[in-house]
Design a protein around this motif. Structure first.
Motif, PDB file in Angstrom:
ATOM      1  N   HIS A 180       0.770  -1.205   0.063  1.00 22.58           N
ATOM      2  CA  HIS A 180       0.148  -0.039   0.044  1.00 22.58           C
ATOM      3  C   HIS A 180       0.638   1.005  -0.057  1.00 22.58           C
ATOM      4  CE1 HIS A 180      -3.471   2.450   0.976  1.00 22.58           C
ATOM      5  NE2 HIS A 180      -2.525   3.317   1.860  1.00 22.58           N
ATOM      6  N   LEU A 181       2.137   1.153   0.695  1.00 23.93           N
ATOM      7  CA  LEU A 181       2.765   2.431   0.971  1.00 23.93           C
ATOM      8  C   LEU A 181       3.597   2.743  -0.413  1.00 23.93           C
ATOM      9  CD1 LEU A 181       4.282   1.940   4.282  1.00 23.93           C
ATOM     10  CD2 LEU A 181       2.664   3.528   3.848  1.00 23.93           C
ATOM     11  N   ARG A 182       3.642   1.580  -1.380  1.00 26.18           N
ATOM     12  CA  ARG A 182       4.500   1.855  -2.568  1.00 26.18           C
ATOM     13  C   ARG A 182       3.614   2.718  -3.313  1.00 26.18           C
ATOM     14  NH1 ARG A 182       6.380  -3.580  -2.079  1.00 26.18           N
ATOM     15  NH2 ARG A 182       4.767  -4.333  -2.938  1.00 26.18           N
ATOM     16  N   HIS A 183       2.273   2.837  -3.171  1.00 28.15           N
ATOM     17  CA  HIS A 183       1.321   3.437  -3.891  1.00 28.15           C
ATOM     18  C   HIS A 183       1.059   4.950  -3.447  1.00 28.15           C
ATOM     19  CE1 HIS A 183       1.227   0.061  -6.835  1.00 28.15           C
ATOM     20  NE2 HIS A 183       0.946  -0.445  -5.790  1.00 28.15           N
ATOM     21  N   LEU A 184       1.876   5.181  -2.249  1.00 29.33           N
ATOM     22  CA  LEU A 184       1.209   6.294  -1.587  1.00 29.33           C
ATOM     23  C   LEU A 184       1.175   7.693  -2.222  1.00 29.33           C
ATOM     24  CD1 LEU A 184       0.672   7.281   1.323  1.00 29.33           C
ATOM     25  CD2 LEU A 184       2.998   7.979   1.609  1.00 29.33           C
ATOM     26  N   PHE A 185       2.038   7.974  -3.291  1.00 31.27           N
ATOM     27  CA  PHE A 185       2.107   9.204  -3.966  1.00 31.27           C
ATOM     28  C   PHE A 185       1.103   9.055  -5.252  1.00 31.27           C
ATOM     29  CE2 PHE A 185       5.714   9.436  -1.264  1.00 31.27           C
ATOM     30  CZ  PHE A 185       5.606  10.667  -0.776  1.00 31.27           C
ATOM     31  N   ARG A 186       0.309   8.003  -5.426  1.00 29.40           N
ATOM     32  CA  ARG A 186      -0.481   7.804  -6.651  1.00 29.40           C
ATOM     33  C   ARG A 186      -2.066   8.317  -6.341  1.00 29.40           C
ATOM     34  NH1 ARG A 186      -1.398   1.747  -8.683  1.00 29.40           N
ATOM     35  NH2 ARG A 186       0.798   2.105  -9.283  1.00 29.40           N
ATOM     36  N   ARG A 187      -2.263   9.196  -7.178  1.00 32.71           N
ATOM     37  CA  ARG A 187      -3.691   9.839  -6.912  1.00 32.71           C
ATOM     38  C   ARG A 187      -4.825   8.834  -7.564  1.00 32.71           C
ATOM     39  NH1 ARG A 187      -4.766  14.851  -5.355  1.00 32.71           N
ATOM     40  NH2 ARG A 187      -6.762  15.517  -5.623  1.00 32.71           N
ATOM     41  N   ASP A 188      -5.446   8.486  -6.695  1.00 30.52           N
ATOM     42  CA  ASP A 188      -6.508   7.255  -6.935  1.00 30.52           C
ATOM     43  C   ASP A 188      -7.804   7.509  -6.432  1.00 30.52           C
ATOM     44  OD1 ASP A 188      -5.926   6.666  -4.560  1.00 30.52           O
ATOM     45  OD2 ASP A 188      -4.963   5.067  -5.011  1.00 30.52           O
ATOM     46  N   ASP A 189      -8.816   6.842  -6.876  1.00 31.90           N
ATOM     47  CA  ASP A 189     -10.142   7.135  -6.514  1.00 31.90           C
ATOM     48  C   ASP A 189     -10.307   6.532  -4.954  1.00 31.90           C
ATOM     49  OD1 ASP A 189     -12.789   7.749  -6.090  1.00 31.90           O
ATOM     50  OD2 ASP A 189     -13.565   5.887  -7.008  1.00 31.90           O
ATOM     51  N   ASP A 190     -11.042   7.272  -3.786  1.00 32.90           N
ATOM     52  CA  ASP A 190     -11.121   6.733  -2.483  1.00 32.90           C
ATOM     53  C   ASP A 190     -12.243   5.680  -2.377  1.00 32.90           C
ATOM     54  OD1 ASP A 190     -10.678   6.081   0.413  1.00 32.90           O
ATOM     55  OD2 ASP A 190     -11.120   8.135   0.724  1.00 32.90           O
ATOM     56  N   THR A 191     -12.062   4.495  -2.457  1.00 35.53           N
ATOM     57  CA  THR A 191     -13.183   3.444  -2.217  1.00 35.53           C
ATOM     58  C   THR A 191     -12.754   2.409  -0.655  1.00 35.53           C
ATOM     59  OG1 THR A 191     -12.145   1.737  -3.570  1.00 35.53           O
ATOM     60  CG2 THR A 191     -13.593   3.272  -4.596  1.00 35.53           C
ATOM     61  N   GLN A 192     -12.013   3.155   0.091  1.00 36.62           N
ATOM     62  CA  GLN A 192     -11.505   2.186   1.161  1.00 36.62           C
ATOM     63  C   GLN A 192     -12.790   2.508   2.126  1.00 36.62           C
ATOM     64  OE1 GLN A 192      -8.500   0.486   1.713  1.00 36.62           O
ATOM     65  NE2 GLN A 192      -9.623  -0.408   3.634  1.00 36.62           N
TER      66      GLN A 192
END
Length: 230
Positions: free
Chosen positions: A91-103
């Motif tokens: 998860h931390l590897r994608h920390l700086f990726r802007r994505d849709d928040d469905t968590q």
């Protein structure tokens, strides 16, 4: 083919408001924020009696949270959000990726941060309970512990406070980072309980408030026994 037809903007995905954080979990979160602040203030002002009372209240809340993590609502349960270390690193590897928040609830890395904060708070409150016992000279606990261990507990309490403050700072900075980099507002759901989510995301199960009150009473009773008889 009609090339004069205006280009329509993309239609945003349909979402509905979902209760992801129940009232007991939200109250626990903000009461801990208030009590940790109070612990810091009372320590700096040397209001030791109030500092002790704040620590006891914190410990009662922590016992409640441990129980709520086993028997509470779905998003509050440890088995629901505590992922493997590999998943957290992924998860931390994608920390700086802007994505849709469905968590729904804590993400894989956030779950480990929650456990770290809970562990540090437990260390502080339990060691503080011993130190208060030692100062007040009440109960047999001080006599059971050799001097070297008593000194170690005092050192852990002092060092643990600094580590706790550092962890809190990291926690706040990550929340700000999520807001700026990923566009995820993690504070609003913890205030209101609700989060806009796609219809495909299942609504988490909630447990009744009366159960939370019972578990909180258990936490208060345990702390009262510890503070009175140890």
């Amino acid at each position: 083919m009609n090339t004069d037809e205006p280009v329509r903007p993309p239609v945003p995905p349909v979402r509905r408001s979902v209760l992801v954080w129940d009232a007991p979990t939200r109250l626990f979160h903000w009461l801990v924020v208030a009590l940790v602040t109070a612990a810091y203030v009372t320590l700096k002002l040397n209001w030791i009696d109030w500092h002790v009372r704040v620590g006891e209240a914190l410990l009662a809340l922590l016992i409640f949270r441990l129980l709520w993590g086993c028997f509470g609502s779905e998003t509050a349960r440890f088995r629901r959000f505590l992922a493997s270390p590999a998943a957290a690193l992924g998860h931390l590897r994608h920390l700086f990726r802007r994505d849709d928040d469905t968590q729904v609830g804590h993400n894989a890395a956030g779950g480990w941060m929650v456990m770290l904060l809970l562990a540090l708070l437990l260390i502080e409150t339990l060691s503080g309970l011993y130190l208060n016992n030692d100062i007040a000279d009440e109960g047999p606990l001080s006599e059971w512990v050799p001097a070297w261990l008593a000194n170690a507990i005092a050192s852990v309490h002092a060092l643990g406070w600094d580590v706790l403050l550092a962890a809190v700072v990291v926690h706040v900075l990550v929340i700000a980072l999520y807001a700026v980099v990923k566009g995820h507002n993690l504070v609003r759901p913890m205030l209101t309980g609700y989060k806009p989510l796609p219809p495909s995301v299942a609504v988490p199960q909630q447990r009744p408030t009366w159960l939370a009150l019972v578990l909180l009473a258990v936490g208060a009773a345990v702390v009262t026994l510890l503070a009175t008889y140890l």
